[in-house]
Design a protein around this motif. Structure first.
Motif, PDB file in Angstrom:
ATOM      1  N   GLY A 180      76.213  32.259  56.834  1.00  0.00           N
ATOM      2  CA  GLY A 180      75.509  31.386  56.883  1.00  0.00           C
ATOM      3  C   GLY A 180      74.774  31.238  58.459  1.00  0.00           C
ATOM      4  N   GLY A 202      73.110  28.905  53.372  1.00  0.00           N
ATOM      5  CA  GLY A 202      72.985  28.091  54.849  1.00  0.00           C
ATOM      6  C   GLY A 202      72.430  26.967  54.647  1.00  0.00           C
ATOM      7  N   TRP A 204      79.854  29.949  56.546  1.00  0.00           N
ATOM      8  CA  TRP A 204      79.951  29.574  55.089  1.00  0.00           C
ATOM      9  C   TRP A 204      81.448  30.068  55.675  1.00  0.00           C
ATOM     10  CZ3 TRP A 204      79.509  33.234  51.118  1.00  0.00           C
ATOM     11  CH2 TRP A 204      79.624  32.389  49.802  1.00  0.00           C
TER      12      TRP A 204
END
Length: 412
Positions: free
Chosen positions: A133, A159, A329
């Motif tokens: 991410g 992302g 993430w």
């Protein structure tokens, strides 16, 4: 009373409420919406131009793009050294050579000098993957790419953060994923935006349009399959009750969960990706992105950043801690002795994972003079994942991070 405290969160989560799950189920059973209208809406959501392809996966989009580029066999593709094995396999199945480029641990970014050093006369493409991410500016990388006349594929599979980021204009291609454990999941699906080269865009669309539409029954099966993941990962009281018993029985439930969440079985041919999404998936994707609560999402990221500050001050290494646009993430940390740390954290009720993602350290091609990406290899060897994500309450994020510091850095 259990023999140790339990934080009732897994490091993986499925970003889908039961209300959304039922919406997906209803669409898979029947939807009267028109494909053309849905595709038009999705295109407008990601771009002001007609340059968007909605596919069943990032792997499908990547395969389409490589076919459209029509590069000579043996062409080299530079890619971030921490990547998805299947992306590497797709490159090889096309007859190309994946070349890993080292990343900096504090940014998870490829530096321009390392990129420049890896370029040869066979290099035809650069892939900048935003791992875990983490997003970084492509301006300097774009200068290197322009110097050598190389396109950049910006891999934002991990992302998606809403409509405030639709890709870096420096990138020739941007891809977003909506797979099972991605933000705003639709259980499968991806969006590819192709810029700068109308011919490649046209070729990619022509190729994608030749693919048959995936059966709605297949999508229905995926929705039902991933309901098991929602049960196992998202229901806190179940997590709280079952985990101690599973650990006591030494049952590797984590490996089972990861297997359940795979979008595709590993090792299959490219034909498994060559389908277009069914109308139900397009409808659910439009539902997810048009109702995505970016404010709530960023509040979750802010809570995770507070946890990150605690870890860093406590001497725990958190990869990608520097970028200003840091979103999360999976939540990785680096431990000096990852095996020992894994046992210590799990025995303390912190559901730490090791090797649960489909990411791996990309090997250097045999016979290549390219230097090994030592920083990436060393980092990946010692990675662990903490049970922290945007849906974990702030007080529990802080408690988990403080407990982690205490366990991994007892001298403080």
């Amino acid at each position: 009373m259990f023999w140790f405290p339990v934080y009732p969160y897994a490091c993986l989560s499925i970003d889908c409420s039961w209300f959304d799950w039922f919406r997906a189920l209803r669409r898979a059973i029947y939807t009267g919406e028109k494909r053309s209208v849905l595709l038009k809406n999705l295109t407008k959501a990601f771009s002001d131009e007609d340059n968007v392809i909605v596919s069943i996966s990032v792997r499908t989009a990547f395969d389409v793009y490589l076919r459209a580029l029509n590069m000579p066999k043996g062409s080299e593709i530079l890619m971030t050294a921490i990547n998805i094995p299947e992306m590497v396999r797709i490159i090889k199945l096309h007859g190309f050579v994946p070349v890993p480029v080292d990343v900096e641990v504090d940014t998870l970014a490829v530096t321009p000098d390392k990129l420049e050093a890896a370029i040869t006369d066979k290099t035809k493409l650069i892939i900048a993957t935003f791992t875990y991410g983490v997003r970084y500016d492509l301006t300097e990388i774009a200068k290197v790419a322009k110097k050598h006349n190389l396109p950049i594929l910006e891999d934002c599979a991990q992302g998606y953060i809403g409509q405030s980021y639709k890709g870096d204009p420096n990138a020739d291609v941007t891809v977003f994923s909506f797979g099972p454990i991605k933000h705003a999941t639709t259980f499968q699906g991806a969006v590819m935006i192709i810029r700068k080269n109308p011919f490649i865009l046209q070729q990619a669309k022509l190729i994608h349009d030749t693919y048959p539409i995936q059966s709605g029954k297949i999508y229905l099966k995926k929705i039902i399959k991933y309901s098991g993941g929602i049960v196992l990962l998202n229901i806190r009281w179940l997590n709280y009750i079952l985990r101690p018993f599973l650990l006591k029985a030494k049952f590797d439930y984590k490996k089972r969960v990861v297997s359940l969440l795979r979008g595709f079985a590993p090792g299959q041919g490219l034909e498994v990706y060559r389908f277009r999404p069914c109308t139900a998936m397009l409808s659910f994707l439009w539902r997810r992105i048009s109702h995505f609560d970016e404010k709530k999402f960023m509040e979750g990221m802010k809570n995770m950043q507070e946890g990150t500050d605690i870890l860093i001050k406590g001497g725990v290494t958190v990869p990608g801690l520097n970028p200003k646009d840091r979103t999360f993430w999976l939540y990785p940390i680096v431990a000096q002795d990852s095996k020992k740390a894994y046992d210590v954290l799990n025995n303390a009720g912190i559901d730490t994972y090791s090797g649960i993602s489909q990411l791996y350290a990309v090997p250097v091609p045999e016979g290549s003079n390219i230097p090994k990406p030592e920083k990436s290899y060393e980092m990946f060897k010692n990675l662990l994942y903490l049970p922290i994500h945007k849906d974990v309450p702030k007080k529990d994020i802080i408690a988990i991070c403080k407990h982690t510091v205490k366990l991994l850095n007892p001298k403080l």
